[in-house]
Write an enzyme that holds these catalytic residues in place. Structure first.
Site, short mmCIF file in Angstrom:
data_model
loop_
_atom_site.label_atom_id
_atom_site.label_comp_id
_atom_site.label_asym_id
_atom_site.label_seq_id
_atom_site.Cartn_x
_atom_site.Cartn_y
_atom_site.Cartn_z
N ASP A 12 -3.07 -5.85 -2.90
CA ASP A 12 -4.02 -5.09 -2.07
C ASP A 12 -3.28 -4.20 -1.07
O ASP A 12 -2.19 -4.54 -0.61
CB ASP A 12 -4.93 -6.08 -1.33
CG ASP A 12 -6.17 -5.39 -0.77
OD1 ASP A 12 -6.47 -4.25 -1.19
OD2 ASP A 12 -6.84 -5.98 0.09
N HIS A 29 -1.82 3.85 -5.58
CA HIS A 29 -1.78 3.04 -6.80
C HIS A 29 -0.51 3.32 -7.58
O HIS A 29 0.12 2.42 -8.12
CB HIS A 29 -3.01 3.31 -7.67
CG HIS A 29 -4.30 2.97 -6.98
ND1 HIS A 29 -4.48 1.79 -6.30
CD2 HIS A 29 -5.47 3.66 -6.86
CE1 HIS A 29 -5.71 1.76 -5.79
NE2 HIS A 29 -6.32 2.89 -6.11
N LEU A 123 8.74 -14.90 -19.65
CA LEU A 123 7.65 -14.87 -18.67
C LEU A 123 6.30 -14.58 -19.36
O LEU A 123 6.17 -13.65 -20.15
CB LEU A 123 7.93 -13.77 -17.63
CG LEU A 123 6.85 -13.58 -16.56
CD1 LEU A 123 6.80 -14.78 -15.62
CD2 LEU A 123 7.10 -12.30 -15.76
C1 FPP Z 1 -5.94 -2.66 -4.38
O1 FPP Z 1 -5.63 -1.78 -3.33
C2 FPP Z 1 -5.27 -2.25 -5.60
C3 FPP Z 1 -5.90 -1.89 -6.76
C4 FPP Z 1 -7.36 -1.89 -6.90
C5 FPP Z 1 -5.13 -1.44 -7.91
C6 FPP Z 1 -3.89 -2.21 -8.28
C7 FPP Z 1 -3.10 -1.40 -9.20
C8 FPP Z 1 -1.77 -1.23 -9.13
C9 FPP Z 1 -0.90 -1.95 -8.17
C10 FPP Z 1 -1.17 -0.27 -10.08
C11 FPP Z 1 -0.15 -0.82 -10.98
C12 FPP Z 1 -0.64 -1.89 -11.84
C13 FPP Z 1 -0.19 -2.14 -13.09
C14 FPP Z 1 -0.62 -3.38 -13.75
C15 FPP Z 1 0.73 -1.22 -13.79
P1 FPP Z 1 -6.81 -1.00 -2.60
O2 FPP Z 1 -7.02 0.28 -3.32
O3 FPP Z 1 -8.00 -1.88 -2.52
O4 FPP Z 1 -6.19 -0.76 -1.19
P2 FPP Z 1 -6.96 -0.67 0.20
O5 FPP Z 1 -7.49 -2.05 0.46
O6 FPP Z 1 -5.88 -0.28 1.14
O7 FPP Z 1 -8.03 0.38 0.04
#
Ligand code: FPP
Length: 240
Positions: A12, A29, A123
């Site tokens: 997050d 992201h 893994l």
């Molecule tokens: C949450 O942060 C994150 C996500 C919804 C996306 C997670 C995706 C990645 C880390 C990209 C890479 C993943 C792979 C598997 C290649 P948020 O957008 O909710 O952040 P915020 O709380 O600051 O708004």
């Protein structure tokens, strides 16, 4: 140092990381891919058996269309770019979540990767996409209900094990350590059944900033916990 067999992570803070830099959320992201790679390497190096990452929740479909499509594009790109390396390192990659909700293109790419890495014994890596803990539990409920309806199973025979065999993480040990970056202290509909006895570790670090020191700190936290699984300290053989 006691190590977890299975680590589960809610990644997050990507959006805030981007906003702090005056960038659009998808840039956060994109910056979140490097810590994904780092955690896979860290687990591999320590011979941790399993890693489960929450990449996209059932609820995330409600985000702005551009953000959803950029995330889906990112999953496709990352799959294409990383699969050779993951395979060469013996990683078995699987996706958990409601697959039919994904584009046909992503679904077929996922199927190909799972097929290719399916026999790997390194893994065990699970990426949760379009995943929700309640969705997972309902799926297991439907499985046992169908078996009961057909007469194959009696309700009295539904044990923890019988039920859990219908969940997405069937066959894997439950996570020992849960990590959530980004400052919130919630499970947010992640692995609701499997996290029953998991040690919970929260850090304010935003996901794109999560680094080897952050991962080490989480492992250190885990090593210092007394896991009693509902027993007294004496029964569990731990100090109080
Ligand atoms: C949450 O942060 C994150 C996500 C919804 C996306 C997670 C995706 C990645 C880390 C990209 C890479 C993943 C792979 C598997 C290649 P948020 O957008 O909710 O952040 P915020 O709380 O600051 O708004």
């Amino acid at each position: 140092m006691a190590l977890p067999r299975h680590v589960a992570i809610i990644m997050d803070g990507n959006g805030r990381w981007a906003q702090q830099r005056g960038l659009p959320r998808p840039a956060g992201h994109k910056a979140g891919v490097a810590p994904v790679r780092l955690c896979i390497e860290q687990c591999g190096r320590r011979r941790i058996e399993a890693l489960t990452l929450f990449a996209f929740s059932s609820e995330n479909w409600a985000r702005p269309t551009e953000e959803v499509s950029s995330l889906m594009g990112l999953f496709l790109d990352a799959l294409d770019r990383e699969v050779d390396d993951l395979h060469a390192n013996g990683v078995r990659l699987r996706f958990i979540g409601e697959r039919q909700a994904l584009s046909v293109r992503l679904q077929s790419r996922i199927a190909a990767v799972e097929q290719r890495t399916g026999q790997n014994t390194g893994l065990q890596l699970q990426i949760a996409v379009s995943y929700g803990g309640r969705w997972d539990i309902l799926g297991a409920v439907r499985t046992v209900a169908a078996r009961c309806a057909s007469g194959e199973l009696r309700p009295a025979d539904i044990t923890d094990e019988v039920f859990a065999a219908g969940l997405s993480l069937a066959g894997l040990p439950d996570p020992d350590l849960f990590i959530r970056t980004g400052g919130e202290r919630r499970i947010s509909n992640f692995l609701l059944w499997n996290l029953a006895y998991t040690e919970l570790y929260f850090t304010d670090q935003l996901w794109p900033d999560f680094d080897a020191a952050g991962f080490d700190a989480a492992l250190q936290y885990f090593a210092e916990r007394n896991r009693r699984f509902g027993l007294t300290g004496e029964q569990a053989g731990t100090s109080a």
